[in-house]
Design an enzyme around this catalytic site. Structure first.
Site, PDB file in Angstrom:
ATOM      1  N   CYS A  50       0.831  -1.209   0.000  1.00 40.01           N
ATOM      2  CA  CYS A  50       0.000   0.000   0.000  1.00 40.01           C
ATOM      3  C   CYS A  50       0.867   1.262   0.000  1.00 40.01           C
ATOM      4  O   CYS A  50       0.387   2.341  -0.343  1.00 40.01           O
ATOM      5  CB  CYS A  50      -0.932   0.011   1.202  1.00 40.01           C
ATOM      6  SG  CYS A  50      -0.079  -0.072   2.797  1.00 40.01           S
ATOM      7  N   GLU A 114       9.119  -0.404  11.016  1.00 36.11           N
ATOM      8  CA  GLU A 114       8.020  -1.389  11.006  1.00 36.11           C
ATOM      9  C   GLU A 114       8.498  -2.676  10.347  1.00 36.11           C
ATOM     10  O   GLU A 114       9.239  -2.667   9.366  1.00 36.11           O
ATOM     11  CB  GLU A 114       6.785  -0.806  10.296  1.00 36.11           C
ATOM     12  CG  GLU A 114       7.006  -0.384   8.854  1.00 36.11           C
ATOM     13  CD  GLU A 114       6.609  -1.439   7.850  1.00 36.11           C
ATOM     14  OE1 GLU A 114       6.095  -2.487   8.255  1.00 36.11           O
ATOM     15  OE2 GLU A 114       6.850  -1.210   6.657  1.00 36.11           O
TER      16      GLU A 114
END
Length: 418
Positions: A50, A114
């Site tokens: 994304c 992340e």
């Protein structure tokens, strides 16, 4: 063959553009094959998430490959070249390797550190392996990158960098339990923000996202509720804390939408909230610049620096190994030629003195082989060492010239290796 990476990410394109170019399923497989079948490309792998779409290839012609990959991205995403090109970045050879290492470590993520991207790159490699679009170069490069990424997450505090960012922002909001929060977005940073709110004791959390289903999943994970993105203006008057992180490229919250005092935390780049809201009585706006000025804490900085040092070290190690590997076929070919010479000369010797017993024959053969091995040892070890320096492939060329090696021999060794 050289590594070429072409793509766009949250750093170069707004969310709306990223949504248009994101590819999954059959569309992703088709792009993989079309890129790999281009005459200037040997191998291909596509990382599509994304927040980024990146095409990694091995190529023998830089300009032709760049043109082909950009054209294919345009065709397969349906985005016109004049719209797509301004958002693309191109990394070649050493820069491409460094970029991939940085990506898997989370240094290039919207939420620094992340770990999700590590799994996403692993899946991209598995898909390319299954489709047969990667060979020795991209396979080894990506495997090396995944090892670097794993080390970054196990050996440093990079995982806490994103959490520190959210925590630092919310620390300026005061007491959290008992307050009502609105989270705009459902990406990595928004998920982290919602989780941080829930752990801090906020029990009334509302999530608004363009894709309702994704917002619903996030809301359920923190015991909150989801609303349509269009409901943001309606939810704002009821919220005490609002966190945004969608990077829409335009302001989704403006002064006219605020009717009471509220704490706003804008974690997006470009910003989601119009800075003019600071003029509204009772409104506090905290953004990334505010957090940086307030001092996010040295732990995040130390972690990021540690990972950057790790990437630098691993990049050097990878490039050294790659340069050394380029000379290996020539060294193997040289030793092969030497072995043939030894065998031929021993054959002639045995024909001239046929009366030798087996023990003497073996001793003579071993002595001749030792002499050849000792003569070749130093130059072959040295050429491998020299090959790790820039331009080291010239030493392999020198070996081929000095020992009159058949140019096809190293290439044959390389093909067997692959």
């Amino acid at each position: 063959m050289s590594v070429l990476a072409i793509g766009l990410s949250h750093r170069t394109a707004p969310v709306a553009m990223l949504e248009r170019v994101s590819l999954t399923g059959d569309a992703l497989v088709k792009l993989l094959h079309d890129v790999q079948q281009d005459t200037s490309v040997a191998e291909a792998m596509v990382v599509s998430t994304c927040n980024r779409v990146e095409v990694y290839t091995t190529v023998d012609r830089f300009h032709a490959a760049v043109t082909s990959v950009c054209d294919l991205l345009s065709v397969h995403t349906g985005v016109a070249p004049e719209e797509l090109t301004p958002h693309l970045y191109v990394h070649y050879e050493e820069r491409a390797v460094e970029h991939l290492f940085s990506v898997v470590c989370g240094l290039d993520s919207m939420v620094v550190g992340e770990g999700q991207i590590l799994g996403q790159v692993r899946q991209a490699l598995k898909l390319a392996q299954k489709q047969g679009t990667v060979g020795a170069v991209l396979n080894e490069l990506t495997q090396h990158a995944l090892r670097v990424g794993k080390r970054a997450h196990t050996d440093t505090g990079i995982d806490k960098a994103g959490a520190s960012l959210v925590s630092a922002g919310l620390a300026l909001a005061g007491e959290l339990p008992g307050r009502r929060a609105l989270v705009v977005g459902a990406g990595s940073m928004s998920s982290l923000a919602a989780t941080t709110l829930a752990r801090a004791g906020v029990t009334d959390i509302v999530v608004a996202n363009r894709t309702f289903e994704r917002g619903r999943r996030l809301a359920e994970s923190v015991g909150g509720r989801a609303v349509e993105f269009s409901a943001v203006p309606r939810e704002l008057p009821e919220a005490d804390i609002v966190i945004t992180c969608i990077g829409a490229g335009h302001h989704v919250i403006t002064p006219g939408m605020l009717t009471r005092g509220v704490f706003l935390l804008d974690l997006a780049l470009p910003h989601d909230i119009d800075p003019a809201v600071r003029a509204v009585p009772g409104v506090t706006l905290v953004d990334l610049e505010t957090i940086q000025e307030s001092g996010i804490g040295s732990r995040e900085g130390d972690a990021v620096r540690s990972v950057r040092e790790l990437v630098s070290q691993e990049l050097t190690a990878y490039l050294d190994a790659e340069r050394a590997a380029k000379v290996t076929p020539t060294v193997v070919a040289l030793r092969g030629k030497a072995a043939n010479v030894v065998e031929a000369e021993l054959g002639r010797l045995m024909m001239r003195i046929p009366g030798l017993d087996d023990k003497t024959r073996d001793e003579v053969a071993l002595t001749v082989q030792r002499v050849v091995d000792k003569l070749l040892h130093e130059p072959t070890v040295r050429v491998k060492q020299l090959a790790t320096s820039p331009g080291g492939d010239h030493y392999a060329e020198a070996l081929r010239e000095l020992f009159d090696l058949d140019p096809k021999m190293p290439e044959a060794v390389r093909e067997v290796d692959l």
